[in-house]
Write an enzyme that holds these catalytic residues in place. Structure first.
Site: not given
Length: 220
Positions: A121, A139
């Site tokens: 991420k 997220d």
């Protein structure tokens, strides 16, 4: 409504709500963004934005940061949490950037993921926001909303990212992932959720999600 129609509706609404997209983490270049995103793990953007000016006043490039004792970095970043692990990662990755990349942040996800403290991420956010390379960092907000909208099965963030990349046009990824985050925070949060204000979920949401919402509301 078909999935393609849902996707078009989501894009249209988000572009209407967020024609100009604010960047959640304050930074001035790829390195400061990389550090800010690393610090944001299990913390909030607000908290990180309070701490990074102090840290970057001390060192805002890998050459300076590599000279700062790990203990000093840890003391500065303590309010964001996980400071022992994050301070070690910041110090080590800064030295690696100097030794292997001439002090520059690599521009591809796979190379970024080899750096200490940098997961998929974080790497995706950096290539997307620092270099404009299409990526779709997922997220908790994106994971939650993609499930609420019936665009993924919600099993894990890996699957959610695959579904997002499959459904949304690549040229929209970099703006969309930020627009969804802001929408999730403002209109479709995990707690204190008001479906009446959440026009996207109200219009295209997964039936079971909407039913559960009203069941929970009725039980209160």
């Amino acid at each position: 409504m078909t999935k393609a129609e849902k996707v078009d509706f989501v894009i249209e609404k988000l572009e209407e709500l967020y024609p100009k997209i604010p960047i959640p983490l304050d930074h001035k270049d790829p390195y400061t963004l990389l550090i800010a995103v690393l610090l944001s793990a299990q913390s909030t953007d607000v908290r990180v934005n309070q701490i990074t000016p102090i840290l970057f006043d001390r060192a805002d490039n890998p050459y300076q940061m590599a000279k700062v004792p790990v203990e000093e970095i840890r003391d500065i970043i303590k309010p964001v949490g996980l400071s022992p692990k994050k301070s070690k990662a910041i110090s080590e990755l800064s030295q690696i950037l100097i030794d292997k990349y001439n002090g520059e942040v690599p521009q591809d996800i796979d190379t970024l993921e080899t750096l200490p403290g940098v997961g998929h991420k974080t790497a995706s956010v950096v290539v997307s926001q620092a270099f404009g390379i299409p990526a779709f960092p997922v997220d908790t907000h994106i994971h939650r909303l993609m499930y609420r909208w019936g665009l993924t099965n919600g099993k894990n963030v890996v699957q959610t990212e695959k579904d997002a990349k499959r459904l949304f046009p690549e040229e929209k990824w970099n703006s969309l992932h930020l627009q969804i985050i802001w929408y999730g925070r403002q209109y479709s949060p995990a707690r204190g959720w008001d479906l009446d204000k959440d026009i996207i979920t109200n219009t295209i949401g997964r039936k079971t999600v909407i039913q559960d919402y009203y069941k929970t509301k009725k039980a209160r």
